[in-house]
Scaffold this motif. Structure first.
Motif, short mmCIF file in Angstrom:
data_model
loop_
_atom_site.label_atom_id
_atom_site.label_comp_id
_atom_site.label_asym_id
_atom_site.label_seq_id
_atom_site.Cartn_x
_atom_site.Cartn_y
_atom_site.Cartn_z
N ALA A 154 4.68 16.46 35.40
CA ALA A 154 6.14 16.38 35.50
C ALA A 154 6.67 15.34 34.52
CB ALA A 154 6.55 16.03 36.92
N ASN A 155 7.82 15.62 33.96
CA ASN A 155 8.48 14.67 33.07
C ASN A 155 9.54 13.94 33.89
OD1 ASN A 155 10.02 13.32 31.17
ND2 ASN A 155 9.82 14.94 29.64
N TRP A 156 9.16 12.81 34.47
CA TRP A 156 10.06 12.08 35.35
C TRP A 156 11.22 11.45 34.59
CZ3 TRP A 156 9.87 13.97 39.78
CH2 TRP A 156 8.66 14.45 40.30
N GLY A 157 11.07 11.26 33.28
CA GLY A 157 12.18 10.78 32.47
C GLY A 157 13.32 11.79 32.41
N ILE A 158 12.97 13.07 32.30
CA ILE A 158 13.99 14.13 32.30
C ILE A 158 14.64 14.23 33.68
CG2 ILE A 158 14.36 16.63 32.07
CD1 ILE A 158 14.08 15.09 29.40
N VAL A 159 13.84 14.02 34.72
CA VAL A 159 14.42 14.01 36.07
C VAL A 159 15.43 12.86 36.17
CG1 VAL A 159 13.93 13.69 38.53
CG2 VAL A 159 12.44 15.13 37.13
N GLY A 160 15.07 11.70 35.63
CA GLY A 160 16.00 10.57 35.61
C GLY A 160 17.27 10.90 34.83
N LEU A 220 24.26 13.55 37.27
CA LEU A 220 24.93 13.96 38.51
C LEU A 220 26.25 13.23 38.72
CD1 LEU A 220 21.93 14.25 41.00
CD2 LEU A 220 23.26 16.12 39.98
N GLY A 221 26.29 11.98 38.31
CA GLY A 221 27.51 11.19 38.46
C GLY A 221 28.67 11.75 37.65
N SER A 222 28.36 12.49 36.61
CA SER A 222 29.39 13.12 35.77
C SER A 222 29.67 14.55 36.21
CB SER A 222 28.94 13.13 34.31
OG SER A 222 28.64 11.85 33.87
N GLY A 223 29.06 14.96 37.32
CA GLY A 223 29.28 16.31 37.82
C GLY A 223 28.37 17.36 37.21
N ASN A 224 27.36 16.93 36.47
CA ASN A 224 26.42 17.86 35.85
C ASN A 224 25.26 18.13 36.80
OD1 ASN A 224 27.90 17.89 33.40
ND2 ASN A 224 26.96 15.95 32.84
N ILE A 264 23.38 20.89 36.89
CA ILE A 264 22.30 21.56 36.17
C ILE A 264 22.08 20.84 34.85
CG2 ILE A 264 21.48 23.73 35.17
CD1 ILE A 264 21.92 23.91 38.18
N TYR A 265 20.85 20.42 34.60
CA TYR A 265 20.50 19.80 33.33
C TYR A 265 20.33 20.91 32.30
CZ TYR A 265 17.79 17.40 29.77
OH TYR A 265 17.35 16.89 28.58
N ARG A 266 21.08 20.84 31.23
CA ARG A 266 21.09 21.91 30.22
C ARG A 266 20.05 21.72 29.13
NH1 ARG A 266 23.50 25.52 33.18
NH2 ARG A 266 25.53 24.87 33.88
N GLY A 267 19.46 20.54 29.04
CA GLY A 267 18.43 20.31 28.02
C GLY A 267 18.99 20.20 26.62
N THR A 268 20.27 19.86 26.50
CA THR A 268 20.86 19.77 25.17
C THR A 268 20.52 18.45 24.47
OG1 THR A 268 22.91 18.95 26.17
CG2 THR A 268 22.78 21.31 25.72
N ASP A 269 20.24 17.42 25.23
CA ASP A 269 19.84 16.13 24.66
C ASP A 269 18.33 16.16 24.46
OD1 ASP A 269 19.26 13.53 23.98
OD2 ASP A 269 20.30 12.63 25.68
N LEU A 270 17.91 16.30 23.22
CA LEU A 270 16.48 16.43 22.91
C LEU A 270 15.80 15.10 22.63
CD1 LEU A 270 16.67 19.65 20.70
CD2 LEU A 270 16.20 19.47 23.15
N SER A 271 16.55 14.00 22.75
CA SER A 271 15.95 12.69 22.52
C SER A 271 14.96 12.36 23.64
CB SER A 271 17.03 11.61 22.46
OG SER A 271 17.69 11.50 23.71
N ALA A 272 14.04 11.47 23.32
CA ALA A 272 13.07 11.03 24.33
C ALA A 272 13.81 10.31 25.44
CB ALA A 272 12.04 10.11 23.69
N PRO A 273 13.37 10.48 26.68
CA PRO A 273 14.01 9.76 27.79
C PRO A 273 13.95 8.26 27.57
CG PRO A 273 12.57 11.47 28.63
CD PRO A 273 12.31 11.38 27.15
N LEU A 290 14.75 21.47 42.65
CA LEU A 290 14.56 20.65 41.45
C LEU A 290 14.41 21.50 40.18
CD1 LEU A 290 14.41 17.80 40.37
CD2 LEU A 290 11.94 17.85 40.74
N THR A 291 13.57 22.51 40.21
CA THR A 291 13.38 23.33 39.01
C THR A 291 14.68 23.99 38.55
OG1 THR A 291 11.04 23.69 39.53
CG2 THR A 291 12.06 25.25 38.01
N PRO A 292 15.46 24.60 39.44
CA PRO A 292 16.75 25.15 38.99
C PRO A 292 17.69 24.08 38.44
CG PRO A 292 16.18 26.07 41.11
CD PRO A 292 15.18 24.98 40.83
N CYS A 293 17.72 22.92 39.08
CA CYS A 293 18.60 21.84 38.61
C CYS A 293 18.18 21.33 37.23
CB CYS A 293 18.64 20.70 39.61
SG CYS A 293 19.58 21.11 41.10
N LEU A 294 16.92 21.49 36.90
CA LEU A 294 16.44 21.08 35.58
C LEU A 294 16.52 22.23 34.57
CD1 LEU A 294 13.40 18.87 36.60
CD2 LEU A 294 15.67 18.14 35.85
N GLY A 295 17.16 23.33 34.99
CA GLY A 295 17.39 24.44 34.07
C GLY A 295 16.31 25.50 34.04
N GLY A 296 15.32 25.39 34.92
CA GLY A 296 14.22 26.35 34.92
C GLY A 296 14.41 27.56 35.80
#
Length: 163
Positions: free
Chosen positions: A37-43, A49-53, A55-64, A120-126
């Motif tokens: 698991a990539n716990w950085g992406i979970v973070g 979530l605080g911004s109302g997001n 579902i994580y869309r995976g648009t930020d490709l930078s390292a956590p 968790l998987t759906p919230c991470l876009g899977g």
């Protein structure tokens, strides 16, 4: 005091079983090259979530970032603590003295597996049950195996505490 016993139980069983799960994931990575698991992406998702997001869309490709990694790992261990706390809270204080298999199967395996695959998987876009992942059957199989390891560790630690 009962509250202290529940707290010790949750700490030992929750953290202990989560550590076992992480050691299992580390062994899988070293032996078979299976990415854990990539716990950085979970973070990152949690911070969004605080911004109302939701579902994580995976648009930020930078390292956590360190903060995202720390939050993700803290979440991982807090969930483990929460699962462990459910046993005496749902099945009563008697579970502390005589842990039973069925509750561990229900929480440590069924509930934790479904939480990962349906929340968790759906919230991470899977997608639900990783349906959007290119390797869906492999992800489901890994989830089943990993949560079996988690549940066995929970039961073993609960029994050790009860002894």
């Amino acid at each position: 005091m009962l509250i202290e016993r529940i707290a010790v139980f949750a700490l030992v069983v929750g953290i202990g079983a989560t550590v076992v799960l992480d050691l299992w994931a580390l062994a899988l990575r070293h032996a078979l090259g299976v990415a854990g698991a990539n716990w950085g992406i979970v973070g990152r998702w949690l911070m969004g979530l605080g911004s109302g997001n939701v579902i994580y869309r995976g648009t930020d490709l930078s390292a956590p970032t360190r903060a995202e990694k720390a939050l993700g790992w803290a979440f991982h261990y807090l969930v483990g603590l929460g699962y462990a706390a459910l046993y005496p809270l749902v099945w009563g204080a008697g579970f502390l003295n005589a842990p039973r298999v069925l509750p561990v199967v229900l929480v440590g395996f069924v509930f934790s597996t479904l939480a990962g695959l349906v929340v968790l998987t759906p919230c991470l876009g899977g997608g639900v049950f990783a349906r959007k992942a290119p390797d869906q059957p492999r992800r489901i199989a890994l989830s089943l195996v990993n949560h079996t390891v988690f549940a066995v560790a929970q039961f073993a630690l609960a029994r050790a505490l009860a002894a």
